[in-house]
Write an enzyme that holds these catalytic residues in place. Structure first.
Site, PDB file in Angstrom:
ATOM      1  N   CYS A   2     -11.755  39.214  47.317  1.00 32.43           N
ATOM      2  CA  CYS A   2     -12.732  39.793  46.407  1.00 32.43           C
ATOM      3  C   CYS A   2     -13.215  41.118  46.991  1.00 32.43           C
ATOM      4  CB  CYS A   2     -13.938  38.910  46.137  1.00 32.43           C
ATOM      5  SG  CYS A   2     -13.527  37.364  45.331  1.00 32.43           S
ATOM      6  N   ARG A  27      -7.796  43.485  47.566  1.00 31.18           N
ATOM      7  CA  ARG A  27      -8.529  42.306  48.023  1.00 31.18           C
ATOM      8  C   ARG A  27      -8.462  41.149  47.039  1.00 31.18           C
ATOM      9  NH1 ARG A  27     -11.861  43.627  52.292  1.00 31.18           N
ATOM     10  NH2 ARG A  27     -12.992  41.687  52.033  1.00 31.18           N
ATOM     11  N   TRP A  75     -10.599  37.470  43.693  1.00 29.00           N
ATOM     12  CA  TRP A  75      -9.544  36.534  44.080  1.00 29.00           C
ATOM     13  C   TRP A  75     -10.154  35.153  43.842  1.00 29.00           C
ATOM     14  CZ3 TRP A  75      -8.653  32.599  47.716  1.00 29.00           C
ATOM     15  CH2 TRP A  75      -7.310  32.244  47.883  1.00 29.00           C
ATOM     16  N   ASN A 101     -18.557  37.696  47.149  1.00 30.49           N
ATOM     17  CA  ASN A 101     -17.309  37.417  47.860  1.00 30.49           C
ATOM     18  C   ASN A 101     -17.600  36.271  48.813  1.00 30.49           C
ATOM     19  OD1 ASN A 101     -14.934  37.485  49.345  1.00 30.49           O
ATOM     20  ND2 ASN A 101     -15.546  39.251  50.569  1.00 30.49           N
ATOM     21  N   GLY A 102     -16.806  35.214  48.769  1.00 24.89           N
ATOM     22  CA  GLY A 102     -17.029  34.075  49.664  1.00 24.89           C
ATOM     23  C   GLY A 102     -17.138  32.788  48.872  1.00 24.89           C
ATOM     24  N   GLU A 484       8.975  36.240  60.653  1.00 28.14           N
ATOM     25  CA  GLU A 484       8.296  37.335  59.963  1.00 28.14           C
ATOM     26  C   GLU A 484       9.157  37.853  58.793  1.00 28.14           C
ATOM     27  OE1 GLU A 484       5.474  38.428  59.721  1.00 28.14           O
ATOM     28  OE2 GLU A 484       5.606  40.478  59.005  1.00 28.14           O
ATOM     29  N   LYS A 488       7.888  37.797  54.884  1.00 32.14           N
ATOM     30  CA  LYS A 488       7.855  38.989  54.036  1.00 32.14           C
ATOM     31  C   LYS A 488       8.608  38.715  52.723  1.00 32.14           C
ATOM     32  CE  LYS A 488       5.259  41.725  55.956  1.00 32.14           C
ATOM     33  NZ  LYS A 488       4.591  40.606  56.456  1.00 32.14           N
ATOM     34  N   GLU A 491       6.598  36.210  50.413  1.00 37.44           N
ATOM     35  CA  GLU A 491       5.380  36.714  49.766  1.00 37.44           C
ATOM     36  C   GLU A 491       5.661  37.844  48.785  1.00 37.44           C
ATOM     37  OE1 GLU A 491       2.397  38.623  52.239  1.00 37.44           O
ATOM     38  OE2 GLU A 491       3.905  39.148  53.718  1.00 37.44           O
ATOM     39  N   HIS A 507      20.320  21.007  64.680  1.00 36.76           N
ATOM     40  CA  HIS A 507      19.498  19.794  64.646  1.00 36.76           C
ATOM     41  C   HIS A 507      19.003  19.485  63.240  1.00 36.76           C
ATOM     42  CE1 HIS A 507      19.670  19.625  68.979  1.00 36.76           C
ATOM     43  NE2 HIS A 507      19.304  20.902  69.027  1.00 36.76           N
ATOM     44  N   LYS A 610      -5.477  40.627  50.338  1.00 31.42           N
ATOM     45  CA  LYS A 610      -5.255  41.209  51.656  1.00 31.42           C
ATOM     46  C   LYS A 610      -6.127  40.584  52.733  1.00 31.42           C
ATOM     47  CE  LYS A 610      -3.707  44.533  54.365  1.00 31.42           C
ATOM     48  NZ  LYS A 610      -2.356  44.225  54.853  1.00 31.42           N
TER      49      LYS A 610
END
Ligand code: F6R
Length: 615
Positions: A2, A27, A75, A101-102, A484, A488, A491, A507, A610
């Protein structure tokens, strides 16, 4: 998570707030909304979806002009991404508007209380209760700032709140607990935002709010108190980057721009940290040598990409210092009762400095008596503020949701910390340290060289856009690089992508290999640890024999891989421990291009934000 903006001054509040929201859209982009105080009343607009939807609605139904306003980009946590759940939220009389936000943890109880007192709540959000509580408190004291303090004392959880009231048309009030909020101080105007990027084009003078503080913004100044009304000490600082750093600068996406900025980001992170004699000067850490000498265990806590940087750092820390190093996902850390004490050094790695999981992990570590060092890219963010020491990465603002340049600089910062530990504790000779520093200093140029040779990688990525799965393999430091690369791709391209330690394949995961399945293999240098190299060459042969299409990332001059590579990506020869700094770059480019070919928005992948300020 947010983005919040508040403004009071003499410009059009709507224009300032919308421009700020554009900069904060990274955000969250589930909905957007604004409220403006004008003509003795409050006018607002909100819309599900991206900011563009709100802008379209505003073009059709403009708001009256006013010089005080707030805005929000969401968000979603409580309640789906609908118009009704979009912020700002209001009281029943429509005099108060609030953005948040939160997460307000006791919202259900507060909501029930409000309903008993006759309030009608129109959304499924936790935020709306705040608007109603503010209206109630304001009716008692006719002072929005005091009303905010009273309300905050009743809230549990994490919150940044920004509110306006139609009866106080020249005031914006903000409150902060656990989520970020920064004040911008201009000439005859003031700003509030989750991130300085929102107001950087107006002022570079900022105040970072502390925990449990309330700020009142007026044209002629700002005042900060705690939740009980006691004046708080504030520190004004100068933001050392300008608006152009937060622009795309001719690139199609922020991600492409940030990938291209990596050579500079790496060089900047080394800047000023190497003395004329080539030795490390990290006095800025301000952790006494005696404390560093006594460290008997290093624990790295981080999330996502920053966690992968930590996994790589472990190899360097253990190799250069011989101190045992654990790396843990911050979200798991405190729940398993980790063994920590006064001799533990906990390193919290975070680009944003606001990631709630990492923040909670570091608080837990400090409660156990550990020394906490933050590696962070955001000046004055909560994580560095709450740590014993901080080493800033100098990547500049990272706007694209997928982390790229921050990752490379986190690696550099981790290497610096490892070498510094080695220097202070005498586990590495001065000339050894200087040799590594020389190699590190050369890496920026090598990253630049990699970037110049990426066209075949882009072409390959486009040709694979119809695939469902891509696997990534690595050994040693190449294993976290593989993780990584897979993250990438997940997402950005929304594809099934997994990273494995190449030796682990037999294995179980080798059963996934089927005809023409793309498998990216990060090959260690054939020099130095050639056993690893030989083993991975065998692994490539094993998967190829089972039909995999091999995409091999290997050092220039490594001829052993050539017969087994369906596609070969060359990277410059570097010392083994530093190889991730060059090997990750083609994987970033690969994911970005593949996602673009699939029609995805690389800067704002679905469901993500983000800065993750919820646990
Ligand atoms: C992935 C990504 C995330 C972040 C993670 C931690 O590309 O960006 O996985 O790395 O959310 O964020 P920070 O570093 O801000 O704590």
């Amino acid at each position: 998570m947010c983005g919040i903006v508040g403004y009071v001054g003499s410009q059009s509040a709507l224009d300032v707030v919308l421009a700020g929201l554009r900069r904060l859209e990274y955000r969250g982009y589930d909905s957007a909304g604004v409220a403006v105080l004008a003509d003795g009343g409050l006018a607002s607009a909100r819309k599900a979806g991206k900011l563009a939807n709100l802008e379209k609605a505003l073009a059709e139904r403009p708001l009256p002009a006013g010089a005080t306003g707030i805005g929000h980009t969401r968000w979603a946590t409580h309640g789906g991404p609908t118009d009704a759940n979009a912020h700002p939220h209001h009281d029943n009389a429509g005099r108060v508007a609030v953005v948040h936000n939160g997460i307000i943890e006791n919202f259900a109880e507060l909501r029930a209380e409000l309903a008993d007192r006759g309030h009608v709540l129109a959304s499924e959000t936790d935020t709306e209760v705040v608007a109603h509580l503010l209206a109630e408190e304001f009716s008692g004291c006719a002072d929005l700032t005091e009303a905010m303090r009273l309300v905050c004392r009743r809230l549990q959880g994490a919150f940044t709140l920004v509110a306006v009231h139609a009866d106080e048309p020249d005031v914006v009030v903000g409150a902060r607990r656990n989520s970020p909020l920064v004040v911008g101080v201009g000439e005859g105007e003031a700003f509030l935002a989750s991130d300085v990027a929102a107001f950087i084009e107006h002022t570079r003078s900022a105040i970072e709010l502390g925990q449990d503080q309330v700020v009142e913004l007026r044209r002629d100044g700002v005042s900060v108190t705690d939740f009980d009304g006691r004046p708080a000490d504030v520190r004004t600082y100068h933001v050392d980057w300008d608006a152009s750093a937060a622009e795309k600068g001719g690139y199609a996406s922020f991600m492409l721009k940030e990938i291209a900025e990596q050579p500079k980001a790496v060089a900047d992170t080394l800047l000023g940290r190497i003395g004329v004699d080539g030795a490390l000067t990290l006095d800025e850490l301000r952790i006494p040598a005696a404390v560093l000498k006594a460290v008997d265990k290093v624990v790295i806590v981080a999330c996502g990409t920053a966690f992968h940087a930590g996994l790589i750092a472990k190899y360097a820390i253990e190799h250069w210092t011989r101190i045992p190093c654990e790396v843990e996902l911050a979200s798991e850390f405190r729940y398993r009762d980790p063994i920590l004490g006064g001799r533990s050094l906990v390193i919290a790695v975070s680009q944003s400095g606001e990631t709630m999981d990492t923040l909670m992990a570091l608080r837990h570590a400090r409660e156990q008596g550990a020394t906490v060092l933050a590696i962070c890219n955001t000046n004055g963010a909560t994580i560095p503020r709450e740590s014993d020491a901080v080493l800033y990465t100098h990547a500049g603002p990272e706007v694209a949701v997928a982390s790229t340049k921050a990752f490379l600089t986190q690696l550099v910062a981790c290497y610096l910390v490892a070498l510094y530990l080695g220097q202070v504790r005498g586990t590495k000779w001065g000339d050894e340290i200087r040799a590594v520093i020389r190699d590190l200093a050369a890496i920026s140029g090598e990253v630049g060289r990699v970037l110049e040779t990426m066209e075949p990688v882009r072409e390959l990525a486009r040709s694979l856009s119809g695939k469902k799965t891509v696997l990534f393999l690595g050994r040693h430091v190449g294993y976290p690089v593989a993780l990584e690369g897979a993250l990438k791709l997940k997402e950005l391209a929304y594809m099934h992508a997994e990273g494995f330690a190449a030796g682990e394949l037999k294995h179980g995961p080798i059963a996934l290999i089927e005809d023409d399945l793309p498998v990216v293999v990060v090959v260690p240098s054939p020099r130095g640890r050639s056993v690893l190299h030989d083993k991975i060459v065998s692994n490539i042969q094993e998967i190829r024999a089972r039909g995999a299409r091999t995409i091999v990332i290997a050092e220039e001059g490594d001829e052993a891989v050539v017969p087994y590579a369906d596609h070969l990506v060359r990277i410059p020869a570097t010392p083994t421990l530093l190889q991730p700094l060059v090997a990750t770059v083609p994987l970033q480019v690969f994911a970005c291009e593949l996602a673009t070919a699939r029609g995805n928005e690389v800067d704002q992948p679905r469901n993500l934000a983000k800065s993750v300020t919820v646990e």
